[in-house]
Design an enzyme around this catalytic site. Structure first.
Site, PDB file in Angstrom:
ATOM      1  N   SER A 244      -8.099   6.267   1.154  1.00  0.00           N
ATOM      2  CA  SER A 244      -9.259   5.594   0.657  1.00  0.00           C
ATOM      3  C   SER A 244     -10.353   6.219   1.105  1.00  0.00           C
ATOM      4  O   SER A 244     -10.326   6.730   2.258  1.00  0.00           O
ATOM      5  CB  SER A 244      -9.088   4.185   0.720  1.00  0.00           C
ATOM      6  OG  SER A 244     -10.390   3.662   0.587  1.00  0.00           O
TER       7      SER A 244
ATOM      8  N   TYR B 284      -7.882  -2.582   6.630  1.00  0.00           N
ATOM      9  CA  TYR B 284      -7.532  -1.850   5.559  1.00  0.00           C
ATOM     10  C   TYR B 284      -7.831  -0.329   5.798  1.00  0.00           C
ATOM     11  O   TYR B 284      -7.324   0.682   5.903  1.00  0.00           O
ATOM     12  CB  TYR B 284      -8.388  -2.383   4.365  1.00  0.00           C
ATOM     13  CG  TYR B 284      -8.013  -1.706   3.037  1.00  0.00           C
ATOM     14  CD1 TYR B 284      -6.905  -1.668   2.336  1.00  0.00           C
ATOM     15  CD2 TYR B 284      -8.942  -0.553   2.748  1.00  0.00           C
ATOM     16  CE1 TYR B 284      -6.730  -1.006   1.132  1.00  0.00           C
ATOM     17  CE2 TYR B 284      -8.814   0.347   1.593  1.00  0.00           C
ATOM     18  CZ  TYR B 284      -7.731   0.099   0.826  1.00  0.00           C
ATOM     19  OH  TYR B 284      -7.268   0.697  -0.226  1.00  0.00           O
TER      20      TYR B 284
HETATM   21  P1  NAP Z   1      -2.594  -2.925  -6.902  1.00  0.00           P
HETATM   22  O1  NAP Z   1      -2.898  -2.957  -8.050  1.00  0.00           O
HETATM   23  O2  NAP Z   1      -2.871  -4.208  -5.751  1.00  0.00           O
HETATM   24  O3  NAP Z   1      -1.184  -2.757  -6.427  1.00  0.00           O
HETATM   25  C1  NAP Z   1      -0.555  -2.487  -4.967  1.00  0.00           C
HETATM   26  C2  NAP Z   1       1.079  -2.361  -5.268  1.00  0.00           C
HETATM   27  O4  NAP Z   1       1.559  -2.545  -4.032  1.00  0.00           O
HETATM   28  C3  NAP Z   1       1.746  -3.446  -6.045  1.00  0.00           C
HETATM   29  O5  NAP Z   1       2.712  -2.783  -6.582  1.00  0.00           O
HETATM   30  C4  NAP Z   1       2.291  -4.382  -5.068  1.00  0.00           C
HETATM   31  O6  NAP Z   1       3.531  -5.123  -5.365  1.00  0.00           O
HETATM   32  C5  NAP Z   1       2.576  -3.412  -3.839  1.00  0.00           C
HETATM   33  N1  NAP Z   1       2.729  -4.144  -2.662  1.00  0.00           N
HETATM   34  C6  NAP Z   1       1.872  -4.665  -1.815  1.00  0.00           C
HETATM   35  N2  NAP Z   1       2.384  -5.372  -0.744  1.00  0.00           N
HETATM   36  C7  NAP Z   1       3.722  -4.838  -0.836  1.00  0.00           C
HETATM   37  C8  NAP Z   1       4.872  -5.106   0.149  1.00  0.00           C
HETATM   38  N3  NAP Z   1       4.910  -6.062   0.948  1.00  0.00           N
HETATM   39  N4  NAP Z   1       5.994  -4.454  -0.288  1.00  0.00           N
HETATM   40  C9  NAP Z   1       6.063  -3.773  -1.236  1.00  0.00           C
HETATM   41  N5  NAP Z   1       5.055  -3.350  -2.276  1.00  0.00           N
HETATM   42  C10 NAP Z   1       3.918  -4.331  -1.757  1.00  0.00           C
HETATM   43  O7  NAP Z   1      -3.273  -1.917  -6.053  1.00  0.00           O
HETATM   44  P2  NAP Z   1      -3.723  -0.346  -6.457  1.00  0.00           P
HETATM   45  O8  NAP Z   1      -5.109  -0.528  -6.686  1.00  0.00           O
HETATM   46  O9  NAP Z   1      -2.904   0.101  -7.457  1.00  0.00           O
HETATM   47  O10 NAP Z   1      -3.408   0.512  -5.197  1.00  0.00           O
HETATM   48  C11 NAP Z   1      -2.506   1.363  -5.098  1.00  0.00           C
HETATM   49  C12 NAP Z   1      -2.969   2.297  -3.784  1.00  0.00           C
HETATM   50  O11 NAP Z   1      -4.170   3.128  -3.680  1.00  0.00           O
HETATM   51  C13 NAP Z   1      -3.026   1.541  -2.457  1.00  0.00           C
HETATM   52  O12 NAP Z   1      -2.575   2.225  -1.303  1.00  0.00           O
HETATM   53  C14 NAP Z   1      -4.520   1.226  -2.318  1.00  0.00           C
HETATM   54  O13 NAP Z   1      -5.048   1.057  -1.146  1.00  0.00           O
HETATM   55  C15 NAP Z   1      -4.959   2.697  -2.792  1.00  0.00           C
HETATM   56  N6  NAP Z   1      -6.464   2.557  -3.383  1.00  0.00           N
HETATM   57  C16 NAP Z   1      -6.850   1.991  -4.505  1.00  0.00           C
HETATM   58  C17 NAP Z   1      -8.163   2.243  -4.782  1.00  0.00           C
HETATM   59  C18 NAP Z   1      -8.756   1.433  -6.210  1.00  0.00           C
HETATM   60  O14 NAP Z   1      -9.604   1.330  -6.482  1.00  0.00           O
HETATM   61  N7  NAP Z   1      -7.641   0.867  -6.885  1.00  0.00           N
HETATM   62  C19 NAP Z   1      -9.106   3.060  -4.177  1.00  0.00           C
HETATM   63  C20 NAP Z   1      -8.530   3.504  -2.916  1.00  0.00           C
HETATM   64  C21 NAP Z   1      -7.388   3.387  -2.653  1.00  0.00           C
HETATM   65  P3  NAP Z   1       3.541  -6.397  -6.076  1.00  0.00           P
HETATM   66  O15 NAP Z   1       2.832  -5.999  -7.442  1.00  0.00           O
HETATM   67  O16 NAP Z   1       4.692  -6.995  -6.119  1.00  0.00           O
HETATM   68  O17 NAP Z   1       2.538  -7.484  -5.331  1.00  0.00           O
END
Ligand code: NAP
Length: 251
Positions: free
Chosen positions: A158, A171
């Site tokens: 990130s 985070y």
């Molecule tokens: P998201 O929509 O909240 O999805 C997160 C995923 O992680 C979900 O599938 C969730 O499962 C899973 N998860 C959470 N806790 C877990 C656990 N204890 N065991 C197994 N799985 C777990 O987030 P996203 O935006 O797609 O993020 C994906 C990655 O990109 C993350 O690493 C995040 O830090 C990174 N990121 C995102 C952004 C952004 O703008 N979106 C920017 C920078 C970095 P459930 O659905 O079952 O809860």
């Protein structure tokens, strides 16, 4: 030699044919898009996550789109123990004989508050899911990764994992840790294996996590997970062979 911009990468159809790729957090957001996109380019995908119903939906989508039948690996990264990871590594080896790609994507946002107010419980949860789980899963899958002629391990970072910002707490710290873990592992494996290890920073992307972090933002102004897939495909496929220890921006 032409250099490829991962953000502009145009993946050939069949890019990931015959590759076995595990995606964590495959049930929602970026992980869901990555799993479907990898399958759409020929990969056999292992859908890993904590909510089986969501993984089953992605499974159905992939099969309906004509992709190879995925595997489902339910795992809660907060509570899983080392034997659980070992069992997963052994079953991947038994079922597929190797693994060619590992996308550490699952993540937890945690609290958006000052260090002074951050709860220790939340701190530990975020570090467990975002950092320690990546270490344990990679360790357990190393034997299967070593069986691949060309394996790619991809950690999700990130912007706050490169430059700390106020109120991003555990985070941000976990993402700094992910960058460090990726560099250490890349250096260890560079001369001794066919495994490359890199980080990807998705950038602002339209998901539930982003909406939780920026509730006042217009989600329609953000790229969708599907729109940031070129860099993911580049890093998972053979065109990124030779690249290791890098941190790449998806947008
Ligand atoms: P998201 O929509 O909240 O999805 C997160 C995923 O992680 C979900 O599938 C969730 O499962 C899973 N998860 C959470 N806790 C877990 C656990 N204890 N065991 C197994 N799985 C777990 O987030 P996203 O935006 O797609 O993020 C994906 C990655 O990109 C993350 O690493 C995040 O830090 C990174 N990121 C995102 C952004 C952004 O703008 N979106 C920017 C920078 C970095 P459930 O659905 O079952 O809860």
């Amino acid at each position: 030699m032409t250099t490829i911009d991962p953000r502009q990468y145009i993946a050939p159809a069949g890019l990931l044919e015959n590759r076995v790729i595990l995606v964590t957090g495959a049930g929602a957001g970026i992980g869901r898009a990555a799993a479907s996109t990898f399958a759409g380019h020929g990969a056999s995908v292992i859908l890993c996550g904590r909510t089986t119903a969501k993984l089953e939906q992605v499974y159905d989508e992939i099969v309906a789109a004509g992709g190879a039948r995925p595997a489902i690996a339910p795992l809660c990264l907060e509570t899983a123990t080392e034997p659980d990871y070992r069992k997963l590594g052994e079953s991947v080896l038994a079922e597929f004989g190797r693994i060619d790609g590992l996308l550490h994507n699952a993540g937890l946002l945690g609290e958006r508050t000052s260090i002074a107010n951050y709860s220790a419980t939340s701190w530990n949860r975020v570090l467990q899911v975002n950092l320690t789980a990546g270490f344990l899963l990679t360790k357990a899958l190393l034997p299967a990764l070593r069986e691949s002629p060309s394996a790619s391990v991809l950690f999700t970072s990130s912007g706050v994992g490169r430059r700390g910002r106020a109120y991003w707490g555990a985070y941000a710290v976990s993402k700094f840790g992910v960058e460090g873990l990726s560099q250490v592992l890349a250096a260890e494996l560079e001369q001794t294996s066919n495994i490359r290890v890199n980080c990807i920073n998705p950038g602002a992307t339209r998901t539930a996590m982003r909406a939780a972090a920026y509730p006042a933002e217009d989600p329609l102004a953000l790229k969708t997970p599907a729109q940031i897939m070129p860099a993911y495909l580049y890093l998972m496929g053979p065109d990124s062979e030779g690249l290791t220890g890098a941190s790449v921006d998806a947008q």
